[in-house]
Enzyme design. Structure first.
Site, PDB file in Angstrom:
ATOM      1  N   CYS A 113      30.906 -75.628 -63.376  1.00 10.54           N
ATOM      2  CA  CYS A 113      32.214 -74.992 -63.160  1.00 10.54           C
ATOM      3  C   CYS A 113      33.395 -75.889 -63.542  1.00 10.54           C
ATOM      4  O   CYS A 113      34.520 -75.412 -63.678  1.00 10.54           O
ATOM      5  CB  CYS A 113      32.347 -74.535 -61.714  1.00 10.54           C
ATOM      6  SG  CYS A 113      31.099 -73.315 -61.284  1.00 10.54           S
ATOM      7  N   HIS A 242      39.742 -73.408 -60.084  1.00  8.97           N
ATOM      8  CA  HIS A 242      38.473 -72.723 -60.361  1.00  8.97           C
ATOM      9  C   HIS A 242      38.320 -71.548 -59.398  1.00  8.97           C
ATOM     10  O   HIS A 242      38.454 -71.715 -58.182  1.00  8.97           O
ATOM     11  CB  HIS A 242      37.322 -73.717 -60.213  1.00  8.97           C
ATOM     12  CG  HIS A 242      35.989 -73.065 -60.255  1.00  8.97           C
ATOM     13  ND1 HIS A 242      35.638 -72.188 -61.243  1.00  8.97           N
ATOM     14  CD2 HIS A 242      34.922 -73.142 -59.426  1.00  8.97           C
ATOM     15  CE1 HIS A 242      34.408 -71.743 -61.024  1.00  8.97           C
ATOM     16  NE2 HIS A 242      33.956 -72.311 -59.923  1.00  8.97           N
ATOM     17  N   ASN A 272      33.211 -65.505 -59.850  1.00  7.69           N
ATOM     18  CA  ASN A 272      33.142 -66.897 -60.319  1.00  7.69           C
ATOM     19  C   ASN A 272      32.468 -66.895 -61.697  1.00  7.69           C
ATOM     20  O   ASN A 272      31.274 -66.638 -61.796  1.00  7.69           O
ATOM     21  CB  ASN A 272      32.321 -67.703 -59.300  1.00  7.69           C
ATOM     22  CG  ASN A 272      32.157 -69.155 -59.688  1.00  7.69           C
ATOM     23  OD1 ASN A 272      32.407 -69.536 -60.832  1.00  7.69           O
ATOM     24  ND2 ASN A 272      31.707 -69.965 -58.748  1.00  7.69           N
TER      25      ASN A 272
HETATM   26  O1  UT7 Z   1      31.318 -72.569 -58.587  1.00 13.94           O
HETATM   27  C1  UT7 Z   1      30.992 -73.835 -58.065  1.00 13.94           C
HETATM   28  C2  UT7 Z   1      31.650 -73.997 -56.792  1.00 13.94           C
HETATM   29  N1  UT7 Z   1      31.171 -72.999 -55.863  1.00 13.94           N
HETATM   30  C3  UT7 Z   1      31.847 -72.758 -54.780  1.00 13.94           C
HETATM   31  O2  UT7 Z   1      32.906 -73.307 -54.615  1.00 13.94           O
HETATM   32  C4  UT7 Z   1      31.265 -71.845 -53.712  1.00 13.94           C
HETATM   33  C5  UT7 Z   1      31.550 -72.402 -52.365  1.00 13.94           C
HETATM   34  N2  UT7 Z   1      30.994 -71.667 -51.257  1.00 13.94           N
HETATM   35  C6  UT7 Z   1      31.441 -70.446 -50.862  1.00 13.94           C
HETATM   36  O3  UT7 Z   1      32.309 -69.856 -51.483  1.00 13.94           O
HETATM   37  C7  UT7 Z   1      30.894 -69.873 -49.582  1.00 13.94           C
HETATM   38  O4  UT7 Z   1      30.147 -70.844 -48.899  1.00 13.94           O
HETATM   39  C8  UT7 Z   1      29.995 -68.620 -49.812  1.00 13.94           C
HETATM   40  C9  UT7 Z   1      30.868 -67.459 -50.267  1.00 13.94           C
HETATM   41  C10 UT7 Z   1      28.918 -68.933 -50.829  1.00 13.94           C
HETATM   42  C11 UT7 Z   1      29.346 -68.213 -48.485  1.00 13.94           C
HETATM   43  O5  UT7 Z   1      30.357 -67.979 -47.507  1.00 13.94           O
HETATM   44  P1  UT7 Z   1      30.223 -68.652 -46.069  1.00 13.94           P
HETATM   45  O6  UT7 Z   1      31.392 -68.191 -45.319  1.00 13.94           O
HETATM   46  O7  UT7 Z   1      30.049 -70.120 -46.257  1.00 13.94           O
HETATM   47  O8  UT7 Z   1      28.948 -67.933 -45.490  1.00 13.94           O
HETATM   48  P2  UT7 Z   1      27.601 -68.582 -44.909  1.00 13.94           P
HETATM   49  O9  UT7 Z   1      26.734 -68.998 -46.022  1.00 13.94           O
HETATM   50  O10 UT7 Z   1      27.916 -69.540 -43.829  1.00 13.94           O
HETATM   51  O11 UT7 Z   1      26.985 -67.313 -44.202  1.00 13.94           O
HETATM   52  C12 UT7 Z   1      27.602 -66.700 -43.050  1.00 13.94           C
HETATM   53  C13 UT7 Z   1      26.765 -65.503 -42.657  1.00 13.94           C
HETATM   54  C14 UT7 Z   1      25.272 -65.834 -42.520  1.00 13.94           C
HETATM   55  O12 UT7 Z   1      24.727 -65.043 -41.494  1.00 13.94           O
HETATM   56  P3  UT7 Z   1      24.470 -65.664 -40.034  1.00 13.94           P
HETATM   57  O13 UT7 Z   1      23.555 -66.837 -40.239  1.00 13.94           O
HETATM   58  O14 UT7 Z   1      25.832 -66.065 -39.530  1.00 13.94           O
HETATM   59  O15 UT7 Z   1      23.879 -64.512 -39.280  1.00 13.94           O
HETATM   60  C15 UT7 Z   1      24.709 -65.378 -43.846  1.00 13.94           C
HETATM   61  O16 UT7 Z   1      23.360 -65.028 -43.779  1.00 13.94           O
HETATM   62  O17 UT7 Z   1      26.876 -64.494 -43.667  1.00 13.94           O
HETATM   63  C16 UT7 Z   1      25.548 -64.164 -44.140  1.00 13.94           C
HETATM   64  N3  UT7 Z   1      25.666 -63.859 -45.574  1.00 13.94           N
HETATM   65  C17 UT7 Z   1      25.973 -62.644 -46.022  1.00 13.94           C
HETATM   66  N4  UT7 Z   1      26.210 -61.476 -45.394  1.00 13.94           N
HETATM   67  C18 UT7 Z   1      26.499 -60.407 -46.153  1.00 13.94           C
HETATM   68  C19 UT7 Z   1      25.539 -64.705 -46.628  1.00 13.94           C
HETATM   69  N5  UT7 Z   1      25.753 -64.046 -47.773  1.00 13.94           N
HETATM   70  C20 UT7 Z   1      26.021 -62.770 -47.424  1.00 13.94           C
HETATM   71  C21 UT7 Z   1      26.334 -61.622 -48.157  1.00 13.94           C
HETATM   72  N6  UT7 Z   1      26.570 -60.465 -47.499  1.00 13.94           N
HETATM   73  N7  UT7 Z   1      26.427 -61.613 -49.521  1.00 13.94           N
END
Ligand code: UT7
Length: 324
Positions: A113, A242, A272
């Protein structure tokens, strides 16, 4: 003789035809429009088909950047991509040939990225050294080919696309001049964003840890280029970070003291797009008429490697075609 500055004089973007909305994804995996919008800010993204390879999208974006600059050649072509058409050879020579630029220096940069910030800085070094007088820099990725289509943690975020900038030698006072840049890496973070070795492996990302590191690294590099350019955070007219997550854009703005209203938002319509994300967001800002020549602009990215960096530049005097 070395040139005083490298100056951006053209921008172009290209997107695949197929729009994939949050509703489309909710029909095939356990997610929802509400979750995706709230946690990422993304509403839709584009998926390439078999006719829309990385080189095809890169060629289209490159052609538009040349047209936007009113030129038909460049002395150097760099394609930033982590999804080249083939592992070997590189994609850039093919793109150069597609653009009628056979014979020029052409190579790929692989920094995920951060690829566009790396390639733009490399082109700036080449122009400032006097080795070439112009360069076409293209960020192009088709990450959807590497995703597990059932993995909701990656499929909701990534989309495909390409964006390009044409630069040539000029002065630091001209609109479009690159004022400062900084590049960094930390290979200890190799497994945070990766396609593991082995046949049939899909792209993986440790989202939470990447989020934290991305905010810290992008904020640091923005502060570095602001200091090098002699600009205060309050001077910045446009933060083009980004486009990974709206929450990351807002947090980087808040940490660096740049008002969140100055952060360009394009991820809502494309997700992204990895190396294409910054030049596509620049193209979008150009087509929306958001920017005036000479505006103070800061670009910043964080990606696999890990890699990160930032560029301070002024907004060029150009017209841009809308790739949507
Ligand atoms: O391009 C290179 C750089 N990349 C980035 O900068 C990406 C950086 N990371 C992010 O943008 C975020 O971490 C994500 C968007 C990937 C994830 O968001 P988050 O707020 O960190 O969510 P999480 O992984 O902590 O998940 C929170 C909850 C979990 O459920 P529980 O354990 O709280 O019950 C996940 O299982 O959301 C759940 N979850 C989803 N639910 C519905 C994870 N993905 C999804 C989804 N839909 N697509």
């Amino acid at each position: 003789m070395s040139a005083a500055s490298a100056v951006v004089r053209g921008l172009g973007g290209a997107l695949p035809r197929k729009v994939v909305t949050n509703e489309h994804l909710s029909a095939v995996m356990d997610t929802s429009d509400e979750w995706i919008r709230r946690r990422t800010g993304i509403a839709e993204r584009r998926h390439s088909d078999e006719t829309e390879s990385t080189s095809v999208l890169a060629t289209m974006a490159g052609r538009r950047a040349l047209a936007s600059a009113g030129v038909d050649s460049a002395g150097l072509l760099i394609v930033a991509t982590s999804t080249p058409d083939k592992v070997c050879p590189a994609t850039a020579p093919k793109v150069a040939a597609n653009l009628g630029l056979k014979g020029i220096a052409a190579f790929d940069v692989s920094a995920v990225c951060s690829g566009f910030v790396y390639a733009l800085t490399t082109a700036t070094w080449a122009i400032r050294s006097g080795s070439v007088d112009s360069a076409l820099v293209i960020g192009a990725d088709t990450f959807t080919r590497l995703l597990d289509p059932t993995d909701r943690t990656t499929s909701v975020i990534f989309g495909d696309g390409a964006g390009a900038a044409y630069l040539s030698a000029g002065t630091a006072e001209e609109p479009g001049a690159i004022k400062a840049s900084t590049l960094h890496s930390d290979g200890e973070g190799e497994t945070l964003i990766q396609v593991p070795e082995g046949p049939g492996s899909f792209f993986e990302m440790q989202g939470k840890e990447v989020f934290t590191q991305a905010v810290a690294a992008m904020s640091d590099s923005v502060e570095t280029v602001l200091a090098s350019a002699g600009w205060a955070a309050g001077d910045v007219d446009s933060l083009i970070a980004h486009q990974a997550n709206l929450r990351i854009l807002n947090t980087v703005a808040s940490v660096t003291g740049i008002p969140a209203s100055k952060a360009e938002v394009h991820l809502d319509r494309v997700g992204n797009t990895s190396a294409a994300s910054i030049p596509l967001a620049m193209t979008d800002a150009g087509t929306k008429g958001h920017r005036s020549p000479g505006d103070k602009v800061v670009l910043t990215a964080f990606g696999g490697g890990t890699t990160w960096g930032a560029v301070a530049m002024t907004w060029p005097s150009i017209s841009v075609v809308d790739p949507h």
